[in-house]
Scaffold this motif. Sequence first.
Motif, PDB file in Angstrom:
ATOM      1  N   ASP A  73     -24.091  35.591 -62.377  1.00  0.00           N
ATOM      2  CA  ASP A  73     -23.709  35.189 -63.595  1.00  0.00           C
ATOM      3  C   ASP A  73     -21.963  35.187 -63.475  1.00  0.00           C
ATOM      4  O   ASP A  73     -21.168  35.022 -64.352  1.00  0.00           O
ATOM      5  N   ASN A  74     -21.534  35.213 -62.373  1.00  0.00           N
ATOM      6  CA  ASN A  74     -20.040  35.387 -62.248  1.00  0.00           C
ATOM      7  C   ASN A  74     -19.358  34.024 -61.759  1.00  0.00           C
ATOM      8  O   ASN A  74     -19.926  33.276 -61.027  1.00  0.00           O
ATOM      9  N   PRO A  75     -18.778  33.313 -62.891  1.00  0.00           N
ATOM     10  CA  PRO A  75     -18.109  32.088 -62.707  1.00  0.00           C
ATOM     11  C   PRO A  75     -17.075  31.903 -61.853  1.00  0.00           C
ATOM     12  O   PRO A  75     -16.559  30.694 -61.558  1.00  0.00           O
ATOM     13  N   ASN A  76     -16.499  32.824 -61.099  1.00  0.00           N
ATOM     14  CA  ASN A  76     -15.544  32.691 -60.135  1.00  0.00           C
ATOM     15  C   ASN A  76     -15.761  32.026 -58.971  1.00  0.00           C
ATOM     16  O   ASN A  76     -17.166  32.179 -58.586  1.00  0.00           O
ATOM     17  N   PRO A  77     -15.132  31.334 -58.038  1.00  0.00           N
ATOM     18  CA  PRO A  77     -15.658  30.843 -56.740  1.00  0.00           C
ATOM     19  C   PRO A  77     -16.175  31.964 -55.977  1.00  0.00           C
ATOM     20  O   PRO A  77     -15.800  33.202 -55.908  1.00  0.00           O
ATOM     21  N   ARG A  78     -17.170  31.599 -54.790  1.00  0.00           N
ATOM     22  CA  ARG A  78     -17.722  32.563 -54.092  1.00  0.00           C
ATOM     23  C   ARG A  78     -17.078  32.217 -52.704  1.00  0.00           C
ATOM     24  O   ARG A  78     -16.913  31.012 -52.151  1.00  0.00           O
ATOM     25  N   TYR A  79     -16.877  33.136 -51.770  1.00  0.00           N
ATOM     26  CA  TYR A  79     -16.495  33.017 -50.606  1.00  0.00           C
ATOM     27  C   TYR A  79     -17.109  33.584 -49.245  1.00  0.00           C
ATOM     28  O   TYR A  79     -17.794  34.447 -49.576  1.00  0.00           O
ATOM     29  N   LEU A  80     -17.108  32.934 -48.225  1.00  0.00           N
ATOM     30  CA  LEU A  80     -17.847  33.523 -46.855  1.00  0.00           C
ATOM     31  C   LEU A  80     -16.540  33.923 -46.048  1.00  0.00           C
ATOM     32  O   LEU A  80     -15.709  33.135 -45.999  1.00  0.00           O
ATOM     33  N   VAL A  81     -16.486  35.379 -45.536  1.00  0.00           N
ATOM     34  CA  VAL A  81     -15.411  35.606 -44.636  1.00  0.00           C
ATOM     35  C   VAL A  81     -16.265  36.017 -43.346  1.00  0.00           C
ATOM     36  O   VAL A  81     -17.113  36.863 -43.490  1.00  0.00           O
ATOM     37  N   VAL A  82     -15.877  35.423 -42.368  1.00  0.00           N
ATOM     38  CA  VAL A  82     -16.642  35.903 -41.128  1.00  0.00           C
ATOM     39  C   VAL A  82     -15.616  37.098 -40.252  1.00  0.00           C
ATOM     40  O   VAL A  82     -14.414  36.322 -40.210  1.00  0.00           O
ATOM     41  N   ASN A  83     -16.104  37.982 -40.030  1.00  0.00           N
ATOM     42  CA  ASN A  83     -15.195  38.829 -39.418  1.00  0.00           C
ATOM     43  C   ASN A  83     -15.292  38.739 -37.813  1.00  0.00           C
ATOM     44  O   ASN A  83     -16.234  38.931 -37.232  1.00  0.00           O
ATOM     45  N   ALA A  84     -14.075  38.153 -37.292  1.00  0.00           N
ATOM     46  CA  ALA A  84     -14.342  37.882 -35.947  1.00  0.00           C
ATOM     47  C   ALA A  84     -12.827  38.671 -35.328  1.00  0.00           C
ATOM     48  O   ALA A  84     -12.308  38.249 -34.344  1.00  0.00           O
ATOM     49  N   ASP A  85     -12.871  39.867 -36.105  1.00  0.00           N
ATOM     50  CA  ASP A  85     -11.646  40.518 -35.488  1.00  0.00           C
ATOM     51  C   ASP A  85     -11.799  41.116 -34.106  1.00  0.00           C
ATOM     52  O   ASP A  85     -10.874  41.498 -33.451  1.00  0.00           O
TER      53      ASP A  85
END
Length: 445
Positions: A73-85
Motif C-alpha cells: 500500500d506504499n504509493p512511493n516509487p520502488r527501487y532495486l539496488v544491486v550491491n556490486a561494491d
Amino acid sequence: MSDLLAPVLTANWGQDRSWKINVYESQGGYQALRKAMAMEPDAVIATVKDANLRGRGGAGFPTGVKWGFLPKDNPNPRYLVVNADESEPGTCKDIPLMMASPHTLIEGIIIACYAFNSNHAFIYCRGEVLQPIRRLQQAVREAYSAGYAGKNVLGTGFDLDITVHAGAGAYICGEETALLSALEGTRGQPRLKPPFPAVAGLYACPTIVNNVETIASVPSIINNGPAWFNAMGTEKSKGFTLYNVSGHVKNPGCFEAPMGITMRQLIDLAGGIREGHELKFFCPGGASAPILTPADVDVTMDYEGLAAKGTMLGSKAIQIFDETTSAVRAALRYMEFFKHESCGKCSPCREGSWWTTQIMQRIERGEGEPGDVDKLIDITSNVAGRSFCLLGDSFCMMLNGYIKHFRDEFEAGCNGTPAWELFPYEKSAIFPVASSHGTSEGAHA
C-alpha cells in the motif's frame, strides 16, 4: 574433478566477446526475460521463492521472501539496488561476472524489477574497478537499444531505467544502508534499522538491495524452473554458487559449483596446496569469517555446514594458508584493514578496532606485554554485539578465531619472540621477494 562444477553463471565466460549483447543473445540470453514478462509478476516472485534462492552476498536470506517484504500500500516509487561494491578481502566473483557477462546481471535486474513493479534500478559498483563500470555502462546502453530497458520494455507497457553508479571506494558501503546513504550523495555510514530498506530505503522509498550474483542467478531459474535449481545443493542451501579460492594453492581461481561441495574438493579443484607444503588454516568466507583448520577440510561449504563449525559462508572468498604463515601476521593484516575501513560512526568499532590493532602490532614485533592476549579477548567481548553495524562484529569474530586456534603464537609475541622469527615472511610469499629483515613490512603472502 570437472564433474564437481556446475557452470551456469560462468557457462559463457569462454565465449569470444561474451560481454556483447549479440553474443549473449546467441547463447539464449534474454529468453528468460520474455518468459518472465509472459507471467504475472506475483508468479515470478513465487518462482524465485520456490527455487529457494538465498542471497549470495553473505547473509543468505531467501531472495523471494525479501522481495515479498515490499509494502503493497506504499504509493512511493520502488527501487532495486544491486550491491556490486565487492570489497571483502579475497572476494573476486561479482567483478569477473560483470566483466565477462554483464547482460546476465542486466537480464536478472529487468526480471526482478518487473516482478515487484520497480521502474528504476541502480547498480552500485566499487569505484576503483573502472573497466567493469565501463563494461556495465556499455551493456546498459545495449539493453536500451534492444528494447529491454527504457520505455515500454518489449512492448509490454513496463518502463525501466537502469543507472550504473560508481562508489568512492569504502568497505562500509558494502553494508546495505551505508550503500543507500552513499547512493543518495551523503556520507557512507550505516543507518539504524528498523526501518528496513524494504519499507524506507533509497530516498525513503521501498527498496530491495540484492547482491550481483543473487540477481544474476534469476534468469536461469526462470528458464529452467525451481525443480532444476533445487536439484543442486543441500537440503537448505540450494543451487549453484561462485567460490573464490586463493592463497597457497597451485591453481587459484573462481569455481562455480553446487552448494555443499566440501572444502577438500575445492582445494583439489585449485590444484591442491603448493608443492612441498601442507595446509595450516583457511578462511572459508572472506576476512570476516573465523578460520578453520585441516581438521575441518571435509566441511560442506554451505550456510548450515559452516555455521555448525562456528564460522560462516560469507562472500565465499576462501583463502588458503600453509604452514609457513604466521597466524599473528595474518590476523594483524586483516585487523589493519578493518581499522582503516571503520566508518567511525560508533565508539565500540572506532575505538575497538584502533586498540586491537595497536596491541596486535606490538605482539607481532615481539613486544607484547603479559596479559595482552586476554586483553584482546576482553576488548572484542565489549565490541561484539554493541557496534552500530556488523563491521565491529566482523573483526571480533575474525580475531577470536585466530586466538582460539593459534594462541601459542600470540603468547610467543608477548614473550619477546617476533612473529617473523617463528615464521620468516619471505617463506610464505607466493612470489619471490627479499627478506623482510625483521620489519613488519615484509613479503606479502
